[in-house]
Design an enzyme around this catalytic site. Sequence first.
Site, PDB file in Angstrom:
ATOM      1  CG  ASP A 298     -48.928  35.802 -47.311  1.00 60.19           C
ATOM      2  OD1 ASP A 298     -48.548  35.888 -48.499  1.00 60.19           O
ATOM      3  OD2 ASP A 298     -49.094  34.710 -46.734  1.00 60.19           O
TER       4      ASP A 298
ATOM      5  CD  GLU B 215     -45.776  31.375 -50.403  1.00 58.25           C
ATOM      6  OE1 GLU B 215     -45.145  30.427 -50.898  1.00 58.25           O
ATOM      7  OE2 GLU B 215     -45.519  31.785 -49.253  1.00 58.25           O
TER       8      GLU B 215
HETATM    9 ZN   LIG Z   1     -42.268  33.280 -49.703  1.00 57.31          ZN
END
Ligand SMILES: [Zn+2]
Length: 387
Positions: free
Chosen positions: A74, A136
């Site tokens: 992401d 993340e």
């Molecule tokens: Zn990162």
Amino acid sequence: MTDLGAREILERLVAFPTVSRDSNLPLIDWVEAYLAGLGVRATRVPNDDGTKAALFANIGPEVPGGVILSGHTDVVPVDGQAWSSDPFTLSERGGRLYGRGTADMKGFDALMLAAVPLALERGVRRPLQIALSFDEEVGCTGAPAMIDAMAAELPRAAAAIIGEPTMMKAVTGHKGGAGFRTTLRGYEVHSSMLHKGVNAIMAGAKLIEWANAQNAENMAREPGPLAAIFDPPFTTVHVGQISGGTAHNITAGQCRFELDFRCVPGESIEAWRDAYLSRVAALEAEMRAVRPEAGITVERYFTVPALRPEPDGAAERLVRAITGDNGTHVVSYGTEAGLFQERGYSAAVCGPGDIAQAHQPDEYITVDQFRGGEAFLRRVVDHLCED
Ligand SMILES: [Zn+2]
């Protein structure tokens, strides 16, 4: 598709607009097909509603002692940022590769995928294990289930390298973090009669003042040996956003903010949470003494364990041996390395590109850093070919 170079792979990965709020499945489909083309079977670990997935694979023999390369798929949004070129089209200008995620961290993702055919050709004796997570950037919430599944299904790796941008330095420690969405319910009355109401904003200010006091105390305290290597060398508490209230002359009925801790290794995030919650409980009691309807809700929205430096740990030794970097580097931002370490893996952070470019408009990775990353992964594969 199996003969793609790292640069072409990066081009493909950047073209998937995998902003954390959106699905990453088109990218995962592509990676799965790429690996299948190489004869590598990948395992998906989907999220609860099936809109996103992490993916991992074992390349080479199914034996312990391999190396995990881990990255997230992401990226942060581009909304409101002034980009000179389309953020989701890789574009090279002046020795730099521009595009959202080039530094953080599709550059490393591309390099690890390009290392797969190399590991196969070279016939590694211990496995290369690759891991791609999601979410993340919104608090490392996709990786825990992925790492648990890897630990259960794959032979145990000796080291995990998380390729966040460190300019190819060996980063062996980082702070942990946890965020708490705090919502105060007040009681609305005319502000001239404020003693009969509960002002959620003014109550919330007391919690924020608690955060200020913790920062001041932490700053004044002599740092322990683990904390001393960080900048700043203490745990910080921060509120970056707040909302609440409806009018200047109404005691605020609601106030909401996000309070987060960045905790030095060796201090317990849970102990900090308990300290915060006990302050919250005391304040809630004060509010309810005025109006029983008032109250405070605290909801945890992320947790990232710290990465403790491991004296002579396997990941650190490997990364130092390859990069030749023997300096001590720790960072104050969180990564998935702490999650691997928490599950018993030796972990270090090392990857191409500069964290200063992460999340910026016109994010880039230099061609030099990208090549440096490629050379690094070639050495990882060499290492896996040794006895
Ligand atoms: Zn990162």
